[in-house]
Design an enzyme around this catalytic site. Structure first.
Site, PDB file in Angstrom:
ATOM      1  N   LYS A  42     -13.736 -45.472  41.920  1.00  0.00           N
ATOM      2  CA  LYS A  42     -14.607 -46.515  41.369  1.00  0.00           C
ATOM      3  C   LYS A  42     -14.011 -47.879  41.707  1.00  0.00           C
ATOM      4  CE  LYS A  42     -16.967 -46.765  36.909  1.00  0.00           C
ATOM      5  NZ  LYS A  42     -16.747 -46.458  35.488  1.00  0.00           N
TER       6      LYS A  42
HETATM    7  C1  E4P Z   1     -19.638 -47.090  33.743  1.00  0.00           C
HETATM    8  O1  E4P Z   1     -19.224 -46.206  34.470  1.00  0.00           O
HETATM    9  C2  E4P Z   1     -18.870 -47.716  32.643  1.00  0.00           C
HETATM   10  O2  E4P Z   1     -17.771 -46.898  32.310  1.00  0.00           O
HETATM   11  C3  E4P Z   1     -19.622 -47.886  31.356  1.00  0.00           C
HETATM   12  O3  E4P Z   1     -20.914 -47.342  31.387  1.00  0.00           O
HETATM   13  C4  E4P Z   1     -19.451 -49.209  30.697  1.00  0.00           C
HETATM   14  O4  E4P Z   1     -20.293 -49.335  29.598  1.00  0.00           O
HETATM   15  P1  E4P Z   1     -20.064 -50.318  28.362  1.00  0.00           P
HETATM   16  O5  E4P Z   1     -20.937 -51.495  28.567  1.00  0.00           O
HETATM   17  O6  E4P Z   1     -20.509 -49.511  27.175  1.00  0.00           O
HETATM   18  O7  E4P Z   1     -18.600 -50.648  28.319  1.00  0.00           O
END
Ligand code: E4P
Length: 226
Positions: free
Chosen positions: A84
């Protein structure tokens, strides 16, 4: 649309994996930092053993060289690891360079359709538009998913999947599917909420009450041997 779990909590992953609905897991540095007990590599390796699907592990370098170095190390941990990287120009370069080595990437922190298009052109395996955080800015996060889906649909060469992220409530899941997302990555508590309905509880209670009134006469079949 497929469902991933958005967590680094092994207990949550073990539990949701038993439900037979999980196709993958996403983590990020904040989710990792929330867990204690095991290191990053050990946690990712354990998740890979629990869920047989793409498992996102996020880089923490800010330049492409660092992201590529981290990504190559992550990818060596397990064939299902997806690297990622953030939606920055350095992230795009990392996607392109890791792609040359056959390493798949998830471009995260996507907040507009152009970022998603650039990520796809760099060769991202998935892009992660953050629906909930867009909603937080008083802009329709679901419209972002629809725009990206329409743009990807117009170009037959784009095979990048849309992973709806920052999912905050059950409606986000159904709406992501209708908007054209291939995957929604969801917190454990949102998945639990999806399965809660007062009519399900009430119906199940009354079915069992009726059954028990005549249970003695209604012999259940014997268990089948394995
Ligand atoms: C995506 O892969 C992220 O880990 C995640 O969805 C972030 O979401 P949040 O806005 O709840 O932190």
């Amino acid at each position: 649309m497929k469902i991933y779990l958005d967590t680094a909590n092994l207990g949550e992953i073990r539990e949701a994996a038993r439900w037979g609905i999980l196709s993958g897991v996403t983590t990020n540095p904040s989710l990792m930092a929330r867990e204690t007990g095991a290191g990053f590599e050990e946690t990712i390796r354990t998740i890979c053993g629990l869920v047989d699907g793409p498992i996102s592990a996020e880089t923490v370098s800010e330049d492409a060289d660092g992201m590529v170095a981290e990504g190559r190390a992550f990818a060596a941990w397990h064939r299902n690891v997806i690297v990622k990287v953030p939606s920055t120009t350095e992230g795009l370069e990392a996607v392109a360079r890791l792609g040359e080595r056959g390493i798949r990437c998830n471009v995260t922190l996507v907040f507009n359709a152009n970022q998603a298009l650039m990520a796809a052109l760099a060769g991202a395996f998935v892009v992660s538009p953050f629906v909930g955080r867009v909603d937080d800015m008083s802009v329709d996060g679901m419209e972002l998913i629809r725009e990206i889906a329409a743009i990807f649909e117009l170009d037959p060469d784009i095979r990048t999947q849309i992973l709806a992220a920052s999912i905050r409530h059950p409606r986000h899941i159904a709406e992501s599917a209708l908007a054209g997302a291939h995957i929604a990555t969801c917190p454990y508590k949102v998945l639990l909420k999806c399965m809660q309905h007062p009519l399900t509880d009430r119906g199940q209670r009354s079915f069992l009450e009726d059954w028990r009134k005549r249970e003695a006469e209604m012999a259940l079949p014997a268990a089948v041997d394995d």
